[in-house]
Motif scaffolding. Structure first.
Motif, short mmCIF file in Angstrom:
data_model
loop_
_atom_site.label_atom_id
_atom_site.label_comp_id
_atom_site.label_asym_id
_atom_site.label_seq_id
_atom_site.Cartn_x
_atom_site.Cartn_y
_atom_site.Cartn_z
N ARG A 125 0.83 -1.21 0.00
CA ARG A 125 0.00 0.00 0.00
C ARG A 125 0.87 1.27 0.00
O ARG A 125 0.52 2.27 -0.63
CB ARG A 125 -0.94 0.01 1.21
N SER A 126 2.00 1.21 0.69
CA SER A 126 2.92 2.36 0.71
C SER A 126 3.53 2.60 -0.66
O SER A 126 3.70 3.75 -1.10
CB SER A 126 4.02 2.13 1.75
N ILE A 127 3.87 1.51 -1.35
CA ILE A 127 4.43 1.64 -2.70
C ILE A 127 3.44 2.34 -3.61
O ILE A 127 3.79 3.26 -4.36
CB ILE A 127 4.80 0.25 -3.25
N SER A 128 2.20 1.92 -3.56
CA SER A 128 1.16 2.56 -4.38
C SER A 128 0.96 4.01 -4.00
O SER A 128 0.84 4.90 -4.85
CB SER A 128 -0.15 1.79 -4.23
N TYR A 129 0.99 4.30 -2.69
CA TYR A 129 0.75 5.66 -2.19
C TYR A 129 1.85 6.62 -2.66
O TYR A 129 1.56 7.71 -3.16
CB TYR A 129 0.68 5.64 -0.67
N VAL A 130 3.12 6.23 -2.50
CA VAL A 130 4.20 7.17 -2.82
C VAL A 130 4.26 7.44 -4.32
O VAL A 130 4.58 8.57 -4.73
CB VAL A 130 5.57 6.66 -2.30
N TRP A 131 3.96 6.46 -5.15
CA TRP A 131 3.98 6.73 -6.60
C TRP A 131 2.85 7.66 -7.01
O TRP A 131 3.03 8.53 -7.87
CB TRP A 131 3.93 5.42 -7.38
N GLN A 132 1.70 7.53 -6.37
CA GLN A 132 0.62 8.48 -6.65
C GLN A 132 1.01 9.89 -6.21
O GLN A 132 0.76 10.86 -6.92
CB GLN A 132 -0.66 8.04 -5.92
N ARG A 133 1.63 9.99 -5.02
CA ARG A 133 2.01 11.31 -4.52
C ARG A 133 3.14 11.93 -5.34
O ARG A 133 3.14 13.14 -5.59
CB ARG A 133 2.46 11.20 -3.05
N MET A 134 4.10 11.13 -5.77
CA MET A 134 5.19 11.66 -6.60
C MET A 134 4.67 12.20 -7.92
O MET A 134 5.14 13.22 -8.41
CB MET A 134 6.25 10.58 -6.84
N ASN A 135 3.67 11.55 -8.48
CA ASN A 135 3.10 12.00 -9.75
C ASN A 135 2.31 13.30 -9.61
O ASN A 135 2.13 14.02 -10.59
CB ASN A 135 2.18 10.91 -10.33
N SER A 136 1.86 13.60 -8.39
CA SER A 136 1.06 14.81 -8.18
C SER A 136 1.89 16.00 -7.68
O SER A 136 1.36 17.10 -7.54
CB SER A 136 -0.06 14.52 -7.17
#
Length: 582
Positions: free
Chosen positions: A156-167
């Motif tokens: 879940r952290s992996i998914s979260y950080v990639w979403q945040r980096m893209n934003s």
């Protein structure tokens, strides 16, 4: 997924080091002074797993009563003990709520901002640590892994950080490594054939795993591949308490290097990192019925967890607050790795996993006691920035202080200086430099200019003060000398009644008139000196025009004294001639 063997950055390395091109810049040797006042306590959450069918069949009752989201009661044989934590997660809570309620997202945001954070699960074997951190290890290790609701904190952290980096506006570079501590030996989970790794220490880097493989992650799929590879290679085993027990401490490291261009045109880099640690569970040999190689594993697991408990006790004991007790970080590989997370510069989250079954009440009490001590540990999170950016911040601060000092000196020397020319910065040699180097050059040039200007202003003020005091002393000496001459010659002329009339008239009238004029002049000078003293004081700069005026007065005064001495000689000659005629 691009792989390469390299030494990972350490929490104590010098940021911005590029001696090894494949070495990701490390993080806190040159950290700026953005330290949180008083530090930050380790956040502790407790997760209670549901009782298993085996425990229910054995007639176990629930030994834990949750009073509210921060308070629980543990029922022991003849007593009930109360515990308070940051968050208590009950049996029926799902994986998504665990991620949300423990505040993992906030820690990951800190990592993207340039801080270090550590998330680790602690508890007895079979208490749900691996499920909380990863989910199903068997499913994560498959090549056809697909995310679902059982995913733990790590996926879940992996998914979260990639979403945040893209934003976000920054440009991110991500690197990751995965290793385990098995039987007090470090093994690279991404390159298990490389053999045993060594945990090293130096003053610059602190503790680090030597020659560990760290890979570039260009997409979320690369990070998932790292997780899959590590899970497949991790040591696990089966015993009476857990059919798929983790036999090692696993550590997934992720480094976030962010870069953004400032308004001045230079690059600002920050270095964050996240550690995800799934600890092996503490075990009672009687309960696990371990033997042979598994017995050795169990002893090593318990030994490392015992040392971890000693570290937590040393750091969390309130009687040592403000002191520097001995903390046995070096007693095990696990505590070496956790040194920055416990009592260091990292933000930390501990998830204490416990069983509610009354048959494990002793293990549950032990876990809750350790978790309580962990809440007393104070970390001091530091923002990790590029060394050049750190230099620029320091130069800006120095320029600010020098400007304040310069303004103070300007104010003192307003009469003499009459305003100073604007500062000029030489950009001639910076055309071929990078924007960051140009920025550093500009700040350094301004600092040097201000230093030179302040030095000249100090010297000018000191010279003016010396000249002023010197003239004041000389004028005072002349004043005393004139008073002595007036007393001597005027007084002598008045007493000598037998002198010739021409001598008496010449002496008395001329000297009295001259001395009267000199006295007026001296009174005027004395008044001017008093005004100058009142205006400037003893330690203040004097206008050069005032210095010239004092020099002129001094010259006139000496001329009058010379004339008075000449008249003295004429008077003596007249007296001598008059006596000869008699």
């Amino acid at each position: 997924m691009k792989m390469k063997s390299e030494v990972p950055p350490s929490q104590h390395s010098s940021a911005g080091s590029h001696k090894n091109p494949s070495h990701p810049p490390s993080v806190s040797g040159t950290s700026s002074m953005l330290e949180q006042d008083g530090g930050e306590s380790v956040k502790v959450c407790v997760r209670i797993r549901p009782m298993s069918q085996k425990e229910l069949s054995a007639g176990n009752t629930n030994c834990i009563e949750v009073q509210n989201p921060q308070l629980l009661h543990l029922k022991q044989k003849n007593s009930v003990r109360q515990y308070a934590f940051h968050q208590i997660l009950e049996e029926n809570i799902n994986q998504a709520h665990v991620f949300a309620e423990t505040g993992v997202g906030s820690l990951l945001e800190s990592s993207l901002d340039g801080y270090s954070c550590t998330i680790f699960a602690y508890g007895q074997t079979g208490s749900g640590k691996t499920y909380t951190m990863a989910g199903s290890e068997e499913r994560l290790g498959r090549a056809d892994y697909v995310s679902d609701e059982t995913d733990g904190i790590i996926p879940r952290s992996i998914s979260y950080v990639w979403q945040r980096m893209n934003s976000r506006n920054e440009k991110f570079f991500v690197k990751s490594g995965f290793f385990e501590i098995y039987n007090e030996q470090v093994r690279d989970l991404l390159n298990p054939s490389s053999g045993v790794k060594h945990c090293r220490w130096n003053l610059k880097q602190g503790f680090f795993v030597e020659e560990l493989m760290v890979v570039d992650c260009l997409s979320i799929d690369d990070m998932i591949a790292v997780l899959n590879e590590g899970m497949r290679n991790r040591k696990s085993g089966s015993h009476e308490l857990n059919a798929d027990s983790s036999r090692s401490h696993s550590i997934l490291m992720t480094y976030f290097i962010s870069e953004i261009i400032s308004e001045e045109g230079h690059s600002i880099k920050r270095y964050g990192k996240s550690y995800f640690i799934d600890l092996a569970g503490s075990e009672r040999l009687k309960e696990t019925q371990s033997s042979g190689g598994m017995l050795v594993e169990t002893k090593n697991i318990n030994r490392s967890l015992f040392v971890l408990g000693k570290v937590i006790s040393s750091l969390g004991d309130k009687k040592y607050r403000g002191l520097k007790p001995h903390v046995p970080y070096r007693d095990s590989k696990l505590t070496m790795v956790l040194m920055d997370s416990l009592g260091g510069s990292s933000r930390a989250l501990m998830i204490a996993c416990v069983s509610p079954a009354i048959s494990y009440v002793e293990e549950t009490a032990s876990t809750l006691n350790y978790a309580t001590r962990a809440m007393n540990i104070r970390n001091k999170p530091l923002l990790q920035v590029d060394s050049q950016e750190h230099l620029i911040l320091n130069l800006r601060r120095e320029v600010h202080f020098l400007k304040m000092e310069n303004e103070y000196l300007r104010e003192q020397l307003t009469r003499a200086a009459g305003g100073l020319p604007p500062l000029m910065v030489d950009y001639a040699n910076s055309k071929s430099a990078t924007p960051k180097e140009v920025n550093i050059h500009q700040h350094q040039a301004e600092v040097n200019t201000l230093r030179d200007e302040n030095l000249k202003l100090r010297e000018e003020r000191e010279n003016a003060e010396k000249n002023y005091h010197k003239l004041m002393i000389e004028n005072q000496n002349l004043y005393v000398k004139l008073e002595n001459l007036e007393s001597t010659f005027v007084g002598a002329g008045l007493k000598d009644e037998g002198r010739p009339k021409i001598s008496q008239d010449y002496t008395i009238n001329t000297l009295i008139n001259e001395n009267a004029n000199l006295k007026k002049r001296l009174n005027s000078l004395q008044q001017e000196n008093s005004e100058i003293t009142a205006k400037y004081g003893d330690n203040t700069y004097v206008n050069p025009d005032d210095i010239k005026s004092l020099h002129s007065t001094h010259t006139q005064l000496k001329y009058k004294v010379d004339e008075l001495q000449k008249r003295e000689r004429e008077l003596l000659d007249l007296i001598l001639r008059a006596k000869k005629k008699e």
